[in-house]
Write a protein that holds these residues in place. Structure first.
Motif, PDB file in Angstrom:
ATOM      1  N   THR A 288       0.821  -1.213   0.000  1.00  0.00           N
ATOM      2  CA  THR A 288       0.000   0.000   0.000  1.00  0.00           C
ATOM      3  C   THR A 288       0.861   1.272   0.000  1.00  0.00           C
ATOM      4  OG1 THR A 288      -0.163  -0.034   2.416  1.00  0.00           O
ATOM      5  CG2 THR A 288      -1.887  -1.164   1.198  1.00  0.00           C
ATOM      6  N   PRO A 289       0.463   2.272  -0.812  1.00  0.00           N
ATOM      7  CA  PRO A 289       1.212   3.531  -0.862  1.00  0.00           C
ATOM      8  C   PRO A 289       1.328   4.211   0.511  1.00  0.00           C
ATOM      9  CG  PRO A 289      -0.328   3.404  -2.700  1.00  0.00           C
ATOM     10  CD  PRO A 289      -0.629   2.240  -1.806  1.00  0.00           C
ATOM     11  N   MET A 290       2.417   4.945   0.693  1.00  0.00           N
ATOM     12  CA  MET A 290       2.740   5.526   2.005  1.00  0.00           C
ATOM     13  C   MET A 290       1.953   6.797   2.303  1.00  0.00           C
ATOM     14  SD  MET A 290       6.837   5.304   1.796  1.00  0.00           S
ATOM     15  CE  MET A 290       7.636   3.832   1.146  1.00  0.00           C
ATOM     16  N   LEU A 291       1.873   7.074   3.598  1.00  0.00           N
ATOM     17  CA  LEU A 291       1.305   8.334   4.080  1.00  0.00           C
ATOM     18  C   LEU A 291       2.413   9.117   4.777  1.00  0.00           C
ATOM     19  CD1 LEU A 291      -1.970   6.939   5.709  1.00  0.00           C
ATOM     20  CD2 LEU A 291      -1.840   8.260   3.584  1.00  0.00           C
ATOM     21  N   THR A 292       2.200  10.444   4.883  1.00  0.00           N
ATOM     22  CA  THR A 292       3.210  11.285   5.542  1.00  0.00           C
ATOM     23  C   THR A 292       2.626  11.867   6.836  1.00  0.00           C
ATOM     24  OG1 THR A 292       2.483  12.926   3.927  1.00  0.00           O
ATOM     25  CG2 THR A 292       4.606  11.872   3.540  1.00  0.00           C
ATOM     26  N   PRO A 293       3.484  12.449   7.701  1.00  0.00           N
ATOM     27  CA  PRO A 293       3.014  12.903   9.017  1.00  0.00           C
ATOM     28  C   PRO A 293       1.855  13.897   8.981  1.00  0.00           C
ATOM     29  CG  PRO A 293       5.406  12.853   8.976  1.00  0.00           C
ATOM     30  CD  PRO A 293       4.952  12.545   7.581  1.00  0.00           C
ATOM     31  N   ASP A 294       1.687  14.626   7.894  1.00  0.00           N
ATOM     32  CA  ASP A 294       0.573  15.571   7.817  1.00  0.00           C
ATOM     33  C   ASP A 294      -0.762  14.870   7.565  1.00  0.00           C
ATOM     34  OD1 ASP A 294       1.959  14.988   5.333  1.00  0.00           O
ATOM     35  OD2 ASP A 294       0.418  16.223   4.364  1.00  0.00           O
ATOM     36  N   GLN A 295      -0.721  13.559   7.364  1.00  0.00           N
ATOM     37  CA  GLN A 295      -1.966  12.823   7.057  1.00  0.00           C
ATOM     38  C   GLN A 295      -2.437  11.957   8.228  1.00  0.00           C
ATOM     39  OE1 GLN A 295      -0.104  11.211   3.386  1.00  0.00           O
ATOM     40  NE2 GLN A 295      -2.040  11.719   2.385  1.00  0.00           N
ATOM     41  N   LEU A 296      -1.925  12.220   9.419  1.00  0.00           N
ATOM     42  CA  LEU A 296      -2.202  11.320  10.546  1.00  0.00           C
ATOM     43  C   LEU A 296      -3.650  11.337  11.026  1.00  0.00           C
ATOM     44  CD1 LEU A 296       0.887  11.402  12.901  1.00  0.00           C
ATOM     45  CD2 LEU A 296       0.298   9.833  11.068  1.00  0.00           C
ATOM     46  N   ASP A 297      -4.402  12.370  10.657  1.00  0.00           N
ATOM     47  CA  ASP A 297      -5.774  12.405  11.149  1.00  0.00           C
ATOM     48  C   ASP A 297      -6.727  11.578  10.303  1.00  0.00           C
ATOM     49  OD1 ASP A 297      -5.418  13.976  13.467  1.00  0.00           O
ATOM     50  OD2 ASP A 297      -4.949  15.650  12.128  1.00  0.00           O
ATOM     51  N   MET A 326      14.625   6.033   2.434  1.00  0.00           N
ATOM     52  CA  MET A 326      13.494   5.571   1.643  1.00  0.00           C
ATOM     53  C   MET A 326      13.903   4.740   0.435  1.00  0.00           C
ATOM     54  SD  MET A 326      10.743   6.051   3.053  1.00  0.00           S
ATOM     55  CE  MET A 326      10.468   6.703   4.671  1.00  0.00           C
ATOM     56  N   VAL A 327      15.108   4.947  -0.057  1.00  0.00           N
ATOM     57  CA  VAL A 327      15.588   4.108  -1.163  1.00  0.00           C
ATOM     58  C   VAL A 327      15.812   2.688  -0.630  1.00  0.00           C
ATOM     59  CG1 VAL A 327      17.387   3.804  -2.912  1.00  0.00           C
ATOM     60  CG2 VAL A 327      16.668   6.107  -2.244  1.00  0.00           C
ATOM     61  N   ASP A 328      16.339   2.624   0.568  1.00  0.00           N
ATOM     62  CA  ASP A 328      16.559   1.343   1.207  1.00  0.00           C
ATOM     63  C   ASP A 328      15.224   0.624   1.451  1.00  0.00           C
ATOM     64  OD1 ASP A 328      18.007  -0.668   2.455  1.00  0.00           O
ATOM     65  OD2 ASP A 328      17.828   0.271   4.436  1.00  0.00           O
ATOM     66  N   VAL A 329      14.218   1.385   1.883  1.00  0.00           N
ATOM     67  CA  VAL A 329      12.897   0.801   2.128  1.00  0.00           C
ATOM     68  C   VAL A 329      12.320   0.245   0.818  1.00  0.00           C
ATOM     69  CG1 VAL A 329      10.492   1.378   2.680  1.00  0.00           C
ATOM     70  CG2 VAL A 329      12.345   2.149   4.183  1.00  0.00           C
ATOM     71  N   ALA A 330      12.427   1.045  -0.242  1.00  0.00           N
ATOM     72  CA  ALA A 330      11.896   0.611  -1.538  1.00  0.00           C
ATOM     73  C   ALA A 330      12.606  -0.667  -2.003  1.00  0.00           C
ATOM     74  CB  ALA A 330      12.082   1.723  -2.565  1.00  0.00           C
ATOM     75  N   ARG A 331      13.912  -0.699  -1.806  1.00  0.00           N
ATOM     76  CA  ARG A 331      14.703  -1.860  -2.208  1.00  0.00           C
ATOM     77  C   ARG A 331      14.273  -3.092  -1.417  1.00  0.00           C
ATOM     78  NH1 ARG A 331      20.325  -3.777  -0.149  1.00  0.00           N
ATOM     79  NH2 ARG A 331      19.579  -2.830   1.753  1.00  0.00           N
ATOM     80  N   ARG A 332      14.066  -2.871  -0.132  1.00  0.00           N
ATOM     81  CA  ARG A 332      13.667  -3.971   0.746  1.00  0.00           C
ATOM     82  C   ARG A 332      12.304  -4.536   0.320  1.00  0.00           C
ATOM     83  NH1 ARG A 332      16.378  -6.853   3.945  1.00  0.00           N
ATOM     84  NH2 ARG A 332      17.736  -5.088   3.655  1.00  0.00           N
ATOM     85  N   LEU A 333      11.377  -3.621   0.029  1.00  0.00           N
ATOM     86  CA  LEU A 333      10.045  -4.065  -0.402  1.00  0.00           C
ATOM     87  C   LEU A 333      10.124  -4.794  -1.737  1.00  0.00           C
ATOM     88  CD1 LEU A 333       7.940  -0.925   0.571  1.00  0.00           C
ATOM     89  CD2 LEU A 333       7.880  -3.160   1.679  1.00  0.00           C
ATOM     90  N   MET A 334      10.961  -4.254  -2.639  1.00  0.00           N
ATOM     91  CA  MET A 334      11.050  -4.867  -3.959  1.00  0.00           C
ATOM     92  C   MET A 334      11.684  -6.244  -3.888  1.00  0.00           C
ATOM     93  SD  MET A 334       9.978  -4.627  -6.880  1.00  0.00           S
ATOM     94  CE  MET A 334       9.324  -2.973  -6.723  1.00  0.00           C
ATOM     95  N   ARG A 335      12.561  -6.435  -2.931  1.00  0.00           N
ATOM     96  CA  ARG A 335      13.148  -7.755  -2.779  1.00  0.00           C
ATOM     97  C   ARG A 335      12.054  -8.782  -2.485  1.00  0.00           C
ATOM     98  NH1 ARG A 335      18.236  -8.716   1.167  1.00  0.00           N
ATOM     99  NH2 ARG A 335      19.303  -6.906   0.337  1.00  0.00           N
ATOM    100  N   PHE A 336      11.119  -8.356  -1.653  1.00  0.00           N
ATOM    101  CA  PHE A 336       9.996  -9.224  -1.335  1.00  0.00           C
ATOM    102  C   PHE A 336       9.197  -9.547  -2.600  1.00  0.00           C
ATOM    103  CE2 PHE A 336       5.381  -9.263  -0.462  1.00  0.00           C
ATOM    104  CZ  PHE A 336       5.290 -10.462   0.218  1.00  0.00           C
ATOM    105  N   ALA A 394       3.331  -4.483  -6.312  1.00  0.00           N
ATOM    106  CA  ALA A 394       4.771  -4.232  -6.350  1.00  0.00           C
ATOM    107  C   ALA A 394       5.081  -2.814  -6.806  1.00  0.00           C
ATOM    108  CB  ALA A 394       5.450  -5.246  -7.277  1.00  0.00           C
ATOM    109  N   ALA A 395       4.247  -2.293  -7.689  1.00  0.00           N
ATOM    110  CA  ALA A 395       4.503  -0.959  -8.232  1.00  0.00           C
ATOM    111  C   ALA A 395       4.118   0.155  -7.256  1.00  0.00           C
ATOM    112  CB  ALA A 395       3.740  -0.780  -9.543  1.00  0.00           C
ATOM    113  N   ASN A 396       3.035  -0.066  -6.500  1.00  0.00           N
ATOM    114  CA  ASN A 396       2.506   0.973  -5.609  1.00  0.00           C
ATOM    115  C   ASN A 396       3.513   1.612  -4.656  1.00  0.00           C
ATOM    116  OD1 ASN A 396      -0.078   1.105  -6.549  1.00  0.00           O
ATOM    117  ND2 ASN A 396      -0.836  -0.517  -5.204  1.00  0.00           N
ATOM    118  N   PRO A 397       4.203   0.805  -3.854  1.00  0.00           N
ATOM    119  CA  PRO A 397       5.098   1.441  -2.881  1.00  0.00           C
ATOM    120  C   PRO A 397       6.249   2.189  -3.555  1.00  0.00           C
ATOM    121  CG  PRO A 397       5.302  -0.962  -2.764  1.00  0.00           C
ATOM    122  CD  PRO A 397       4.185  -0.661  -3.701  1.00  0.00           C
ATOM    123  N   ILE A 398       6.669   1.724  -4.730  1.00  0.00           N
ATOM    124  CA  ILE A 398       7.768   2.393  -5.427  1.00  0.00           C
ATOM    125  C   ILE A 398       7.299   3.749  -5.937  1.00  0.00           C
ATOM    126  CG2 ILE A 398       9.383   2.219  -7.381  1.00  0.00           C
ATOM    127  CD1 ILE A 398       9.653   0.146  -5.003  1.00  0.00           C
TER     128      ILE A 398
END
Ligand SMILES: Cc1cc2nc3c(=O)[nH]c(=O)nc-3n(C[C@H](O)[C@H](O)[C@H](O)COP(=O)(O)O)c2cc1C
Ligand code: SF4
Ligand code: FES
Lengths: 422, 152
Positions: A288-297, A326-336, A394-398
């Motif tokens: 699922t695509p990410m959210l940022t701190p301004d979207q916490l509500d 975040m590049v590391d996170v994307a890489r980690r997710l893509m490995r999955f 797979a495409a969404n989080p990237i």
């Protein structure tokens, strides 16, 4: 304080045992259904409750039950999807290990409603304790006459057995699950036809997530109106949220759908660990695509997250702090995703492999500026072109990390290292 | 050519394939040529078909492994809290083997796996069928010592 429904027995001693379940009102919904309701009435109740699937897509359960042909001559099946394996998600394992009878009761009621006499649990091969708990619980349910021939003298019969998968995430996709149950490679089938019309051995099949089925006994016991009063009008009932990553208290929290993300993070998960700042949140599991701190509500419900361009998914919230690259996170997710692509269709098979290679290069300082564009191009082209929803997953989080944190990708290209101290 | 389905009289028999492979793996230690052939004969399936199944699913072993198969989760939630690569690196150094390899004494095989659905108690790993949660370097040391202790 929200009154727990699905996890109410979790802290009891031997919560997994049939005795504990029975002592706490277990199998009363089943008795009520067999004594007082026709299958149609059960389907009506579940429809009225608004229950939506908890396996990721949020499809209305009652509608799916109504799709199953009524003709008693046609054999039908029910499958319990216990293949949970999307990074961030760990609710089904808990439900099975801590209160398997709640799920079994849901399976029996669902089978009665759609007229199935054979049901299967498909469980991940890695869940060894889960397999044991399922088998023990099913044995005990047979011994008490809740499963088998002529259940509680009602004339309704149901057999339930456990089928162990063997390590393939894609088998969580319902048609791949059916292929695997049939003893084949777990590769998704073309949809339509949907399993509700052509499923296991070509017969109508109802596939549900563990958590979805766990809700069913409560809807019967306390009524559709009570159930629908929890949550939002379009996302009813309780939900088990899984929180992992950089918070103080990781774990599962059962809360009404629609609860603001902020409340989950700060009231239940205790806020950020080590007083670090929040950077991003994955709201519904790795796809699922990410959210940022301004979207916490944002309320954690199907429709609100969709409106925000993301998804409730499995309700698996992964929290990342300011030190996360975040590049590391994307890489980690893509490995999955690259590892778990079943290889059946080219856009997903080669797309995930190529994106992983680009992300590895970027992460390790070998990336070029055009690699970022290539990445974006592959991800956007994959969407909607793959055989099953895994390609979009797979495409969404990237795409979302590129949209939100493109500067970090650029930093990697320019300085050959992470923008954050890690 | 006759479609495969037509050759198998009973589709339910084919659905025993995953279980049959587990049993064979248990008996032979891993899925040897003989093990695969036996499963194929018993279920009336082509050998190539059974091979293709065994290679699709990651829990089937087509190579011999050590007594203890250490599977470290590589998933994001484990990674964020200091697991995944860090745990793998620690084990690589400690055991002197690469991922996929077995220690010369035949005790440990190191593997990586995707999410083990223990993201709330990560870093997570599996040793044979048992799950280990909230892993740290110290806990890995302890675990390896305990396992080695069974074989002195
Ligand atoms: C790649 C992929 C993996 C999936 N994995 C799971 C899973 O592990 N567990 C699950 O319940 N549903 C999973 N699903 C969703 C199922 O296909 C299906 O929608 C779900 O089991 C239906 O149950 P529900 O209506 O109760 O949600 C997956 C879907 C896709 C596309
Ligand atoms: S999208 Fe990926 S997982 Fe789905 S069928 Fe194609 S290759 Fe397999
Ligand atoms: S990411 Fe490691 S257990 Fe889920």
């Amino acid at each position: 304080m929200f009154e727990k429904v699905l996890t109410r027995n979790f802290s009891l001693p031997r919560s997994e045992s049939i005795d504990t379940y029975l002592a706490n009102g277990g199998y009363q919904a089943l008795q009520k259904v067999l004594r007082e309701y026709t299958p149609e009435q059960v389907i009506e109740m579940v429809t009225a409750s608004g229950l939506r699937g908890r396996g990721g897509a949020g499809f209305p359960a009652g509608r799916k039950w109504a799709f199953i042909p009524k003709d008693p001559q046609i054999e039908k099946y029910v499958c319990v999807n216990t293949d949970e394996g999307e990074p961030g998600t760990f609710k089904d394992r808990e439900l099975v290990e801590k209160d398997p009878h709640q799920v079994i009761e849901g399976v029996i009621i669902a089978s009665y409603a759609v007229g199935a006499h054979r049901a299967f649990v498909y469980i991940r091969g890695e869940f060894f304790l889960g397999v044991k708990r399922w088998i023990k619980a099913i044995d005990d349910a047979y011994a008490k006459g809740f499963l088998g021939k002529n259940i509680l003298g009602s004339g309704f019969s149901l057999d339930l057995s456990v089928h162990r998968g063997a390590g393939a995430y894609i088998c969580g996709e319902e048609t791949a699950l059916i292929e695997s149950l049939e003893g084949k490679r777990g590769q998704p089938r073309k949809k339509p036809p949907y399993p509700a019309s052509v499923g296991l051995w070509g017969k109508p099949t109802l596939v549900h997530n563990v958590e979805t089925l766990a809700n069913v006994p409560h809807i019967i016991n306390r009524g559709a109106e009570w159930y629908a009063s929890i949550g939002t009008p379009k996302s009813t009932g309780p939900k088990i949220f899984c929180v992992s990553g950089h918070v103080k208290n990781r774990g599962i929290f059962e809360l009404p759908l629609g609860v603001p993300l902020r409340e989950i993070l700060y009231e239940y998960a205790g806020g950020m660990a080590f007083d670090k700042k929040l950077k991003a949140v994955i709201p519904g599991g790795a796809s699922t695509p990410m959210l940022t701190p301004d979207q916490l509500d944002i309320p954690m419900a199907f429709e609100t997250l969709e409106a925000a361009g993301t998804m409730l998914g499995t309700g698996a919230i992964i929290v990342m702090n300011e030190d996360t690259c975040m590049v590391d996170v994307a890489r980690r997710l893509m490995r999955f995703f690259a590892h778990e692509s079943c290889g059946h269709c080219t856009p997903c098979r080669t797309g995930t492999t190529r994106m992983l290679a680009l992300l590895e290069d970027l992460e390790h300082g070998r990336g070029k500026a055009e690699d970022i564009e290539r990445l974006e191009e592959i991800a956007s082209k994959m969407r909607g072109l793959t055989f099953c929803p895994m390609g979009d997953a797979a495409a969404n989080p990237i795409l979302s990390s590129l949209k939100l944190f493109r500067d970090e990708y650029e930093y990697h290209v320019k300085y050959k290292r992470c923008a954050v101290a890690a | 050519m006759q479609p495969l389905e037509a050759k198998i009289a009973d589709p339910a028999k084919r659905s025993m394939l995953l279980t049959a492979l587990y049993i064979a793996q248990e008996q032979y230690g891993y899925l040897t040529k003989e093990a695969i052939e036996r499963v194929a004969t018993r279920l009336g399936l082509p050998v190539a078909d059974v091979y293709s199944m065994a290679s699709f699913y990651s829990l089937y072993r087509l190579q011999p492994t050590g007594r203890y198969v250490l599977q470290v989760c590589e998933g994001l939630s484990c990674h964020l809290v200091g697991g995944a690569d860090r745990l793998v690196d620690y084990l690589r150094k400690k055991l002197g083997i690469e991922v996929g390899e077995t220690t010369p004494d035949g005790l440990f095989t190191l593997q990586t796996v995707q999410c083990l659905a223990s993201c709330g108690t990560s870093p997570a790993m599996r040793v044979n069928d048992a799950l280990y949660e909230n892993m740290t370097a110290e806990k890995v040391d302890e675990l390896l010592d305990t396992l080695r202790g069974y074989h002195v």
